[in-house]
Design a protein around this motif. Sequence first.
Motif, PDB file in Angstrom:
ATOM      1  N   ASN A  60      27.977  13.397  40.524  1.00 37.60           N
ATOM      2  CA  ASN A  60      26.960  14.028  41.254  1.00 37.60           C
ATOM      3  C   ASN A  60      26.294  12.690  42.019  1.00 37.60           C
ATOM      4  O   ASN A  60      25.166  13.123  42.512  1.00 37.60           O
ATOM      5  CB  ASN A  60      26.063  14.690  40.685  1.00 37.60           C
ATOM      6  CG  ASN A  60      26.961  16.213  40.176  1.00 37.60           C
ATOM      7  OD1 ASN A  60      27.802  16.718  41.098  1.00 37.60           O
ATOM      8  ND2 ASN A  60      26.757  16.535  39.099  1.00 37.60           N
ATOM      9  N   GLY A  61      26.541  11.356  42.279  1.00 32.68           N
ATOM     10  CA  GLY A  61      25.859  10.599  42.900  1.00 32.68           C
ATOM     11  C   GLY A  61      26.027  10.747  44.343  1.00 32.68           C
ATOM     12  O   GLY A  61      27.180  11.104  44.803  1.00 32.68           O
ATOM     13  N   ILE A  62      25.045  10.656  45.207  1.00 33.04           N
ATOM     14  CA  ILE A  62      25.082  10.842  46.628  1.00 33.04           C
ATOM     15  C   ILE A  62      25.722   9.482  47.170  1.00 33.04           C
ATOM     16  O   ILE A  62      24.942   8.480  47.237  1.00 33.04           O
ATOM     17  CB  ILE A  62      23.793  11.381  47.077  1.00 33.04           C
ATOM     18  CG1 ILE A  62      23.146  12.686  46.547  1.00 33.04           C
ATOM     19  CG2 ILE A  62      23.723  11.407  48.656  1.00 33.04           C
ATOM     20  CD1 ILE A  62      22.123  13.100  47.098  1.00 33.04           C
ATOM     21  N   THR A  63      26.842   9.868  47.881  1.00 30.99           N
ATOM     22  CA  THR A  63      27.162   8.657  48.692  1.00 30.99           C
ATOM     23  C   THR A  63      27.161   8.577  50.102  1.00 30.99           C
ATOM     24  O   THR A  63      27.465   7.973  50.965  1.00 30.99           O
ATOM     25  CB  THR A  63      28.928   8.936  48.435  1.00 30.99           C
ATOM     26  OG1 THR A  63      29.554   9.851  48.780  1.00 30.99           O
ATOM     27  CG2 THR A  63      29.216   8.576  46.926  1.00 30.99           C
ATOM     28  N   GLU A  64      26.704   9.848  50.701  1.00 28.76           N
ATOM     29  CA  GLU A  64      26.254   9.957  52.084  1.00 28.76           C
ATOM     30  C   GLU A  64      25.385  11.046  52.251  1.00 28.76           C
ATOM     31  O   GLU A  64      25.225  12.091  51.420  1.00 28.76           O
ATOM     32  CB  GLU A  64      27.812  10.399  52.680  1.00 28.76           C
ATOM     33  CG  GLU A  64      27.826  10.511  54.152  1.00 28.76           C
ATOM     34  CD  GLU A  64      28.959  10.869  54.895  1.00 28.76           C
ATOM     35  OE1 GLU A  64      29.465  10.192  55.993  1.00 28.76           O
ATOM     36  OE2 GLU A  64      29.738  11.578  54.461  1.00 28.76           O
ATOM     37  N   PHE A  65      24.534  10.706  53.342  1.00 24.86           N
ATOM     38  CA  PHE A  65      23.615  11.928  53.718  1.00 24.86           C
ATOM     39  C   PHE A  65      23.531  12.110  54.989  1.00 24.86           C
ATOM     40  O   PHE A  65      23.171  11.133  55.965  1.00 24.86           O
ATOM     41  CB  PHE A  65      22.147  11.630  52.854  1.00 24.86           C
ATOM     42  CG  PHE A  65      21.091  12.868  52.893  1.00 24.86           C
ATOM     43  CD1 PHE A  65      20.787  13.415  51.995  1.00 24.86           C
ATOM     44  CD2 PHE A  65      20.729  13.244  54.478  1.00 24.86           C
ATOM     45  CE1 PHE A  65      20.118  14.507  51.986  1.00 24.86           C
ATOM     46  CE2 PHE A  65      19.618  14.281  54.323  1.00 24.86           C
ATOM     47  CZ  PHE A  65      19.384  14.733  53.245  1.00 24.86           C
ATOM     48  N   LYS A  66      23.850  13.054  55.689  1.00 25.31           N
ATOM     49  CA  LYS A  66      23.829  13.238  57.137  1.00 25.31           C
ATOM     50  C   LYS A  66      22.890  14.521  57.445  1.00 25.31           C
ATOM     51  O   LYS A  66      23.276  15.647  56.981  1.00 25.31           O
ATOM     52  CB  LYS A  66      25.395  13.686  57.719  1.00 25.31           C
ATOM     53  CG  LYS A  66      26.159  12.511  57.546  1.00 25.31           C
ATOM     54  CD  LYS A  66      27.491  13.068  58.090  1.00 25.31           C
ATOM     55  CE  LYS A  66      28.699  11.944  57.844  1.00 25.31           C
ATOM     56  NZ  LYS A  66      29.894  12.538  58.327  1.00 25.31           N
ATOM     57  N   GLU A  67      21.983  14.290  58.306  1.00 27.62           N
ATOM     58  CA  GLU A  67      21.013  15.447  58.670  1.00 27.62           C
ATOM     59  C   GLU A  67      21.617  16.219  59.817  1.00 27.62           C
ATOM     60  O   GLU A  67      21.814  15.647  61.075  1.00 27.62           O
ATOM     61  CB  GLU A  67      19.711  14.652  59.119  1.00 27.62           C
ATOM     62  CG  GLU A  67      18.752  15.666  59.543  1.00 27.62           C
ATOM     63  CD  GLU A  67      17.853  16.556  58.320  1.00 27.62           C
ATOM     64  OE1 GLU A  67      17.231  17.343  58.339  1.00 27.62           O
ATOM     65  OE2 GLU A  67      18.571  16.274  57.180  1.00 27.62           O
ATOM     66  N   LYS A  68      21.710  17.246  59.621  1.00 27.73           N
ATOM     67  CA  LYS A  68      22.384  18.432  60.810  1.00 27.73           C
ATOM     68  C   LYS A  68      23.405  17.976  61.234  1.00 27.73           C
ATOM     69  O   LYS A  68      23.200  17.857  62.693  1.00 27.73           O
ATOM     70  CB  LYS A  68      21.074  18.867  61.459  1.00 27.73           C
ATOM     71  CG  LYS A  68      20.063  19.686  60.568  1.00 27.73           C
ATOM     72  CD  LYS A  68      19.051  19.945  61.461  1.00 27.73           C
ATOM     73  CE  LYS A  68      17.999  20.798  60.488  1.00 27.73           C
ATOM     74  NZ  LYS A  68      16.638  21.173  61.357  1.00 27.73           N
ATOM     75  N   PRO A  69      24.655  17.525  60.907  1.00 23.62           N
ATOM     76  CA  PRO A  69      25.896  17.011  61.704  1.00 23.62           C
ATOM     77  C   PRO A  69      26.268  18.248  62.272  1.00 23.62           C
ATOM     78  O   PRO A  69      26.207  19.238  61.874  1.00 23.62           O
ATOM     79  CB  PRO A  69      26.676  16.658  60.595  1.00 23.62           C
ATOM     80  CG  PRO A  69      26.181  17.258  59.483  1.00 23.62           C
ATOM     81  CD  PRO A  69      24.889  17.570  59.336  1.00 23.62           C
ATOM     82  N   ALA A  70      26.912  17.871  63.698  1.00 25.74           N
ATOM     83  CA  ALA A  70      27.565  18.784  64.355  1.00 25.74           C
ATOM     84  C   ALA A  70      28.914  19.309  63.579  1.00 25.74           C
ATOM     85  O   ALA A  70      29.128  20.532  63.680  1.00 25.74           O
ATOM     86  CB  ALA A  70      28.085  18.238  65.642  1.00 25.74           C
TER      87      ALA A  70
END
Length: 427
Positions: free
Chosen positions: A173-183
Amino acid sequence: MTAHRNVLAFVMAGGEGSRLHPLTANRCKPAVPFNGKHRLVDFVLSNLVNSEIWSTYLLVQYKSQSLIEHVRQTWAMARFMPQHFITCVPPQMRNGPEWFQGTADAVYQNIHLIESMKPDLVAVFGADHVYRMDVRQMVDFHRQSGAHASVATLPVPLTQCSQFGIVGIDDSNGITEFKEKPARTGPMPGSRTHALASMGNYIFDTDVLLQQLRRMHENGTSDFGKHILPAMVGSHKLVAYDFESNHIPGLQPYEEHAYWRDVGTIDAYFDAHFDTLGAAPRFRMSNPRWPIYASPDEAESAQIENGVIHRSIVGSGCVVDGATLDHAMLRRSVHVERDAHLEHCIVMEGSRIGRGAQVRRAIIDQDNDVPPGERIGADLAQDRRRFHVSENGVVVVPAGYFRAGARHASTQRGAVSAGKRRLEVVA
């Protein structure tokens, strides 16, 4: 569960809510009414209080007066417990004549509140979602995982990923990526149809949050989802908290597990109301073991003289006199006159539906005096010339559009005739 006395909460309550217009023409999004007697902000505040998180600052901005009044009347905490408070904080402009520029900037402009309280953890939550959540369970998960920051997450269809912050995770459950509102984005592990979305609810170690806020300010950035969290991936331990693992006492078998709705559009707001109706709703408003608190109600009991009522809510102070209600929600002090027909409608405080009026798939905002024989929702082309009509055909009548006083006095009084009448309640 461990003690949570040293958690400070910031609730982001400054939302303009442009997609909820015209309901947000004169009020901010968290102050928009919901169901019989609540407002949207009541959900997050109830969750925090039920979770024994007692210190909360609401960061307000746009058209905030009705929200401030609601908090003052509904959420007053005991004065002899100084760290038990729910306080509205408008932009202080301590660093110049600027309003909040983003979610993180709103917290940065109030960084002195964190420094003065010295909490172990800071919770940053949104103010305009419909859900129940025991925040203590997320706090325990955060502490046990040794995270610097935790993000509450839930699966959403890939078709909706552009509306959320989307996270990628590893096996722990480690976060490897965070994209804000990707298309567009790929699916989450174990699914072909869903991605893992941020709910906009975060837990931070205080020292890490302060460091990130100062760095953000130096870089000229302003938002948690767009800037701070993506920048922390790789340099800090970020974990995704699974909202579906959250357990709420008193949940009934017929309810939707892990119910959460972002009611940011008219259609989502409208649909969420009807998830609360009936004897076995998807989301039950009246859970005594995890209540959603509402403003004090001093109105008299509702009076139903007669009519046909099918799966509806009738708020206090309402009068129903010979009308038909089918999936209707009446907030306080609504008067529905004889032969009126309401079908899949939300009618807000102080409104009157005139004799013989027909209203279908509509939201009638407060203080409207709908004339006798009026038709709303029957001809959407005609409705669009007067009102806002959503993508799914929900008609929204703005507050005060139909002014009281334009009707004949006898109609305005709406006198209830005497004698015994039969009330038919449809199962």
